[in-house]
Design a protein around this motif. Sequence first.
Motif, PDB file in Angstrom:
ATOM      1  N   MET A 296       0.831  -1.204   0.000  1.00 17.45           N
ATOM      2  CA  MET A 296       0.000   0.000   0.000  1.00 17.45           C
ATOM      3  C   MET A 296       0.867   1.256   0.000  1.00 17.45           C
ATOM      4  O   MET A 296       0.548   2.240  -0.678  1.00 17.45           O
ATOM      5  N   ALA A 297       1.965   1.232   0.752  1.00 17.46           N
ATOM      6  CA  ALA A 297       2.868   2.388   0.803  1.00 17.46           C
ATOM      7  C   ALA A 297       3.471   2.663  -0.568  1.00 17.46           C
ATOM      8  O   ALA A 297       3.563   3.815  -1.007  1.00 17.46           O
ATOM      9  N   GLY A 298       3.898   1.593  -1.255  1.00 16.02           N
ATOM     10  CA  GLY A 298       4.459   1.768  -2.590  1.00 16.02           C
ATOM     11  C   GLY A 298       3.449   2.342  -3.565  1.00 16.02           C
ATOM     12  O   GLY A 298       3.762   3.235  -4.367  1.00 16.02           O
ATOM     13  N   ALA A 299       2.214   1.852  -3.496  1.00 14.51           N
ATOM     14  CA  ALA A 299       1.169   2.355  -4.388  1.00 14.51           C
ATOM     15  C   ALA A 299       0.828   3.806  -4.074  1.00 14.51           C
ATOM     16  O   ALA A 299       0.616   4.619  -4.982  1.00 14.51           O
ATOM     17  N   ALA A 300       0.783   4.153  -2.787  1.00 12.45           N
ATOM     18  CA  ALA A 300       0.501   5.537  -2.397  1.00 12.45           C
ATOM     19  C   ALA A 300       1.594   6.468  -2.916  1.00 12.45           C
ATOM     20  O   ALA A 300       1.320   7.576  -3.397  1.00 12.45           O
ATOM     21  N   TYR A 301       2.839   6.009  -2.849  1.00 15.68           N
ATOM     22  CA  TYR A 301       3.945   6.819  -3.382  1.00 15.68           C
ATOM     23  C   TYR A 301       3.775   7.032  -4.878  1.00 15.68           C
ATOM     24  O   TYR A 301       3.912   8.151  -5.384  1.00 15.68           O
ATOM     25  N   ASP A 302       3.461   5.978  -5.607  1.00 17.42           N
ATOM     26  CA  ASP A 302       3.292   6.091  -7.053  1.00 17.42           C
ATOM     27  C   ASP A 302       2.100   6.976  -7.419  1.00 17.42           C
ATOM     28  O   ASP A 302       2.078   7.588  -8.491  1.00 17.42           O
ATOM     29  N   GLN A 303       1.107   7.033  -6.536  1.00 15.58           N
ATOM     30  CA  GLN A 303      -0.042   7.906  -6.774  1.00 15.58           C
ATOM     31  C   GLN A 303       0.248   9.361  -6.429  1.00 15.58           C
ATOM     32  O   GLN A 303      -0.558  10.240  -6.726  1.00 15.58           O
ATOM     33  N   GLY A 304       1.389   9.619  -5.779  1.00 18.21           N
ATOM     34  CA  GLY A 304       1.704  10.980  -5.355  1.00 18.21           C
ATOM     35  C   GLY A 304       1.150  11.342  -4.000  1.00 18.21           C
ATOM     36  O   GLY A 304       1.249  12.498  -3.569  1.00 18.21           O
ATOM     37  N   ARG A 305       0.611  10.389  -3.270  1.00 16.22           N
ATOM     38  CA  ARG A 305       0.092  10.627  -1.908  1.00 16.22           C
ATOM     39  C   ARG A 305       1.245  10.382  -0.923  1.00 16.22           C
ATOM     40  O   ARG A 305       1.273   9.399  -0.212  1.00 16.22           O
ATOM     41  N   HIS A 306       2.181  11.312  -0.891  1.00 17.94           N
ATOM     42  CA  HIS A 306       3.434  11.073  -0.187  1.00 17.94           C
ATOM     43  C   HIS A 306       3.280  11.028   1.328  1.00 17.94           C
ATOM     44  O   HIS A 306       3.976  10.272   2.005  1.00 17.94           O
ATOM     45  N   SER A 307       2.391  11.823   1.869  1.00 17.29           N
ATOM     46  CA  SER A 307       2.161  11.773   3.315  1.00 17.29           C
ATOM     47  C   SER A 307       1.607  10.409   3.720  1.00 17.29           C
ATOM     48  O   SER A 307       2.061   9.800   4.710  1.00 17.29           O
ATOM     49  N   ASP A 308       0.635   9.916   2.960  1.00 16.22           N
ATOM     50  CA  ASP A 308       0.082   8.585   3.227  1.00 16.22           C
ATOM     51  C   ASP A 308       1.151   7.511   3.048  1.00 16.22           C
ATOM     52  O   ASP A 308       1.217   6.551   3.824  1.00 16.22           O
ATOM     53  N   ALA A 309       1.983   7.676   2.023  1.00 13.61           N
ATOM     54  CA  ALA A 309       3.032   6.688   1.768  1.00 13.61           C
ATOM     55  C   ALA A 309       3.984   6.587   2.947  1.00 13.61           C
ATOM     56  O   ALA A 309       4.369   5.480   3.361  1.00 13.61           O
ATOM     57  N   MET A 310       4.376   7.724   3.520  1.00 12.57           N
ATOM     58  CA  MET A 310       5.291   7.710   4.656  1.00 12.57           C
ATOM     59  C   MET A 310       4.646   7.067   5.878  1.00 12.57           C
ATOM     60  O   MET A 310       5.278   6.278   6.582  1.00 12.57           O
ATOM     61  N   SER A 311       3.390   7.406   6.130  1.00 14.86           N
ATOM     62  CA  SER A 311       2.692   6.837   7.273  1.00 14.86           C
ATOM     63  C   SER A 311       2.565   5.318   7.144  1.00 14.86           C
ATOM     64  O   SER A 311       2.822   4.571   8.098  1.00 14.86           O
TER      65      SER A 311
END
Length: 324
Positions: free
Chosen positions: A92-107
């Motif tokens: 999920m973190a990797g997908a969030a990063y690829d979507q540009g949701r960087h805050s979610d990706a870090m969390s």
Amino acid sequence: MPEPADRRRVLAATVAPIVAMTDQANTSDLHEACAQALEQALDTYETSDLAGIVSGLTALEETMRTVPRARRLRGSVALDWMRLHAAVTTTMAGAAYDQGRHSDAMSLADRAATVARAAGDGPLAGRALTVRARVVRQHNPAVALQIADAAGRIAGTSPARALVAGKVSASSYAAVGDVAGVRRSVAHAWKIMELLDSSAQGRPGFALDTYSPADLALASAEALTTVGVAEDAGPHLERASELITNSGQTGMVISVYMARARAALSRDRPDPYEARHHASRAVTLSLQRPAEWVARLVHDISALATRRTGHDMDDLIATTSPWF
């Protein structure tokens, strides 16, 4: 190959019965079903719409959190669930990063790393931390390198350590123009790769337990091109292209085209027409899998083209800007 919408439905159809069976199924069967759903997400990660991946995994992650508490799991069974929970959250973190949701990706990456370490899975924890490092790298490469060092130590002698060195450390050094640092990281990553069994190398694209030479070749080429040594990048880019172009892994194929576009602009004699050719092919492929990271690369490469050749790619920017 099914369209992205069809693949979204495949994952949703895989996860929905799991949610329904949570109260009735025995723990072993439920764990197996969750593991299969994660495998489905990983198998289709490079070809599916990322929003569909995230939607399916969000429901799956909820199950991963609630079942151990509700059933008061203990011992090795509890550890197995923790490892699977960390694997789902890392994806999920990797997908969030690829979507540009960087805050979610870090969390998500931090949560995954914490759970993986608690379960005794250092390589998975290290892989999760690479997502945090990639977010931080855009603003503070020095801190990203610190995170990468920690991730590499945690990952031990695993494919994740090659990922850390080749993709995170090398790109962080590239961000500050440290040619020696990039070359050192790339060489270190390939040394790690040489020690890995072939089963640990897997196929190109997003993975949790493997790291492909194709991915490392692409990461090496990108870092070396960024830091201005396109002559060193060339062999890596050719190897990446050979291994990835006909792989069917859409996300990776797009990355190769974008890397080729950047390389065409970074030579001593930049070629704006070759760069546009590669970038246009990447954008055309991305229409079936729009993502923020592609839009970001298009903007970066257009800016590079303007600086080096006076030619922009405003039409490609217009196409991809809604993906931010």
